[in-house]
Design an enzyme around this catalytic site. Structure first.
Site, short mmCIF file in Angstrom:
data_model
loop_
_atom_site.label_atom_id
_atom_site.label_comp_id
_atom_site.label_asym_id
_atom_site.label_seq_id
_atom_site.Cartn_x
_atom_site.Cartn_y
_atom_site.Cartn_z
N ILE A 148 -44.56 -3.08 -57.80
CA ILE A 148 -43.16 -2.16 -57.25
C ILE A 148 -43.96 -0.59 -57.20
CG2 ILE A 148 -41.10 -1.42 -57.71
CD1 ILE A 148 -41.07 -4.27 -57.26
N ASN B 161 -44.36 4.55 -71.03
CA ASN B 161 -44.96 3.32 -70.28
C ASN B 161 -46.24 3.84 -69.91
OD1 ASN B 161 -45.92 1.66 -68.68
ND2 ASN B 161 -44.23 1.85 -67.15
N CYS C 105 -48.29 0.76 -66.94
CA CYS C 105 -47.97 0.43 -65.61
C CYS C 105 -49.33 -0.07 -64.73
CB CYS C 105 -47.23 1.24 -64.89
SG CYS C 105 -46.63 0.74 -63.16
N GLY D 128 -43.93 -13.33 -66.56
CA GLY D 128 -42.96 -14.62 -66.54
C GLY D 128 -43.63 -15.67 -67.47
N GLY E 189 -42.89 -10.72 -72.90
CA GLY E 189 -43.93 -11.57 -71.93
C GLY E 189 -43.44 -13.01 -72.09
N GLY E 190 -42.70 -13.15 -70.73
CA GLY E 190 -42.34 -14.53 -70.33
C GLY E 190 -41.47 -15.38 -71.21
#
Ligand code: FMN
Length: 318
Positions: free
Chosen positions: A75, A131, A134, A221, A247-248
């Protein structure tokens, strides 16, 4: 049944959540987008989309592609900018019961500090998530999270400008995450989020070109769950501050794994795209587990799977 969790015990303001299930940054917009689809007030907290000093349009398309058991995104921090966030979103959040935490990203240390200063004391904002992880921006972002000195410098600069509960979100794209975690805790982080996405790519074999406009992206995911879980397990044994596992995560059992690895709370991202009700289902699953096991407080489970304390300590590698 007590599911509440204090994520900033060292901070005067504290960051008390009614339960440990939070919406991950960038997968839940500004919260408003989901308000009509699910009962967002039942969430532990919402982390806003990563915000920068000026609005950003993000990277070129395509920016999202599915992979086996995962999602790659590039993104590039598309967002409305901090001024619009303070003007348009914070007043709405101030009416909500669910705490909103703002995820901040800068291209320089000074930008991070400036963002922290601007958000200090704004009604409707319960804390910030820094953050430094990224993977999808040319300047800043992960650049600060892969080097312990830089990570420490950003965290210290933010700490000097804000008394708000401060979470630092780490990147998994490092050789030794324990070293980075130690540096940001030394610099005054109240809490850590472990972790952001793993850098990856995918190639269109017909065009013989990378699929993503940005070439690479961040993998999220179910594919990354065991990887993130192990990072939480390692860091939990080396630092004293609360950890948010990320995470996932897609089920209550996933959350329990992270808590037993040492997390105090969790963030759910990609799973919400598949089913917006995921987080509420997870919450119900945790409640059922606790009732079944006869546990009165979720705290009792934190870190219970940590059996290899000494062998994983950072200093043992030196
Ligand atoms: C589309 C998308 C956008 C994201 N944007 C951000 C962001 O702005 N700031 C941030 O810190 N993390 C961002 N992330 C990372 C997530 O917050 C989370 O750390 C990651 O997706 C791993 O969790 P998951 O596997 O549950 O999705 C984004 C992830 C996705 C999939």
């Amino acid at each position: 049944m007590n599911l509440s969790v204090q994520l900033a015990p060292r901070n005067k303001r504290g960051l008390l959540l009614s339960n440990p299930v939070m919406a991950a940054s960038g997968t839940f917009g500004y919260g408003t987008e989901y308000a009509e689809i699910i009962d967002i007030q039942r969430l532990g907290a919402i982390i806003s989309k990563g915000i920068t000093l000026r609005p950003r349009q993000g990277n070129s398309q395509p920016r999202l592609v599915e992979t086996a058991a995962g999602l790659l995104n590039s993104i590039g921090l598309e967002n409305i900018g901090v001024e619009a966030l303070i003007r348009e979103k914070a007043p709405l959040w101030a009416e909500w019961q669910v705490p909103v935490i703002v995820n901040i990203a800068g291209e320089s240390i000074e930008e991070y500090a400036e963002l922290a200063g601007m958000l200090e004391g704004v009604e409707g904002i319960s804390g910030i998530e820094v953050n430094i992880s990224c993977p999808n921006v040319a300047a800043g972002g992960m650049e600060f999270g892969v080097n312990p000195k830089m990570a420490l410098a950003v965290t210290s600069a933010v700490r000097r400008r804000t008394s708000m509960p401060t979470i630092v979100k780490l990147t998994p794209n490092v050789t030794d995450i324990v070293e980075i975690a130690g540096a940001v805790v030394d610099a005054g982080a109240d809490c850590l989020t472990i972790a952001n996405t793993f850098k990856g790519m995918t190639i269109d074999t017909v065009k013989r070109r990378p699929v993503l406009g940005n070439i690479s992206g961040g993998l999220s995911g179910p594919a990354i769950k065991p990887l993130a879980l192990y990072l939480v397990y390692k860091v939990a044994q080396a630092v004293e501050v609360p950890i948010i596992g990320c995470g996932g995560i897609a089920s209550a059992n996933d959350v329990l794994e992270f808590i037993m690895a040492g997390a105090s709370a969790v963030q759910v991202g990609t799973a919400t795209f598949a089913d917006p009700q995921t987080m509420l289902g997870i919450l119900e699953g945790i409640e059922n587990f606790i009732a079944k096991e006869g546990i009165s407080n979720l705290d009792e489970l934190i870190g219970t799977a940590n059996i290899a304390t000494e062998t994983l300590r950072h200093r043992d590698f030196k």
